[in-house]
Design an enzyme around this catalytic site. Structure first.
Site, PDB file in Angstrom:
ATOM      1  N   HIS A  77       4.750   7.054   3.714  1.00  0.00           N
ATOM      2  CA  HIS A  77       4.816   5.894   3.895  1.00  0.00           C
ATOM      3  C   HIS A  77       4.684   4.684   2.377  1.00  0.00           C
ATOM      4  O   HIS A  77       2.972   5.573   1.701  1.00  0.00           O
ATOM      5  CB  HIS A  77       5.641   5.127   5.058  1.00  0.00           C
ATOM      6  CG  HIS A  77       4.177   4.516   5.444  1.00  0.00           C
ATOM      7  ND1 HIS A  77       3.567   4.672   6.284  1.00  0.00           N
ATOM      8  CD2 HIS A  77       3.673   3.065   5.084  1.00  0.00           C
ATOM      9  CE1 HIS A  77       2.230   4.180   6.741  1.00  0.00           C
ATOM     10  NE2 HIS A  77       2.685   3.050   5.971  1.00  0.00           N
ATOM     11  N   GLU A  81       8.021   0.656   5.223  1.00  0.00           N
ATOM     12  CA  GLU A  81       7.105  -0.226   5.901  1.00  0.00           C
ATOM     13  C   GLU A  81       7.278  -1.625   5.239  1.00  0.00           C
ATOM     14  O   GLU A  81       6.727  -1.332   3.792  1.00  0.00           O
ATOM     15  CB  GLU A  81       5.165   0.206   6.250  1.00  0.00           C
ATOM     16  CG  GLU A  81       4.715  -1.038   6.937  1.00  0.00           C
ATOM     17  CD  GLU A  81       3.511  -0.529   7.664  1.00  0.00           C
ATOM     18  OE1 GLU A  81       2.785   0.182   6.254  1.00  0.00           O
ATOM     19  OE2 GLU A  81       2.726  -0.698   8.127  1.00  0.00           O
ATOM     20  N   HIS A 113       0.675  -1.377   0.374  1.00  0.00           N
ATOM     21  CA  HIS A 113      -0.251  -0.438  -0.010  1.00  0.00           C
ATOM     22  C   HIS A 113       0.749   1.059  -0.066  1.00  0.00           C
ATOM     23  O   HIS A 113       2.473   1.361   0.339  1.00  0.00           O
ATOM     24  CB  HIS A 113      -0.911   0.114   1.355  1.00  0.00           C
ATOM     25  CG  HIS A 113      -0.298   0.294   1.906  1.00  0.00           C
ATOM     26  ND1 HIS A 113       0.084  -1.400   3.075  1.00  0.00           N
ATOM     27  CD2 HIS A 113       0.155   0.848   2.967  1.00  0.00           C
ATOM     28  CE1 HIS A 113       0.243  -0.996   4.381  1.00  0.00           C
ATOM     29  NE2 HIS A 113       0.760   0.420   4.094  1.00  0.00           N
TER      30      HIS A 113
END
Ligand code: CO
Length: 136
Positions: free
Chosen positions: A80, A131, A8
């Protein structure tokens, strides 16, 4: 190759309703329910697209890790990128061996999908907060 899919792209904003209005109201995308993650200091909603997801992040609590970002970016912004990895502990080991820092305790925590995640500092990764999420 440590990285698999882009899981994502996360966008931080002050009010999730603004994101719902845009992604559901204007773009007509399907969105998930709100999930509060007190451990991460955020409430999240996922916008589901065919090839990836957009994670909308709203601050939760007084010491939210996205509060400073929203002071610098009051209208919100990309926060992020999340990449999937096969084995998060092997990834951490490799990154540490090469001198990179894993944020926080350095131990994976449960992310928005209930799977282990870690974050890498933007200073060491071309200005991008990364991440890593273990997806088997
Ligand atoms: Co994320």
């Amino acid at each position: 190759m440590m990285l698999k899919r882009l899981n994502h792209i996360a966008i931080a904003l002050n009010n999730l309703d603004d994101g719902i209005n845009i992604y559901k109201g204007i773009f007509g995308a399907s969105i998930s329910d709100r999930v509060a993650l007190p451990e991460h200091g955020v409430t999240t909603i996922f916008v589901k697209l065919k090839n990836t997801n957009i994670e909308l992040l709203e601050p939760l609590g007084k010491n939210s890790p996205i509060s400073n970002f929203l002071i610098k970016n009051p209208s919100g912004g990309i926060h992020h990128l999340c990449y999937e990895v096969n084995d998060i502990n092997k990834s951490i080991e490799k990154l540490k061996r090469k001198g990179y820092t894993v944020l926080g305790s350095g131990i994976p925590r449960k992310g928005a999908h209930g799977k282990p995640v870690i974050f890498l500092h933007p200073k060491q990764f071309i200005g991008t907060l990364i991440e890593l999420e273990e997806v088997k």
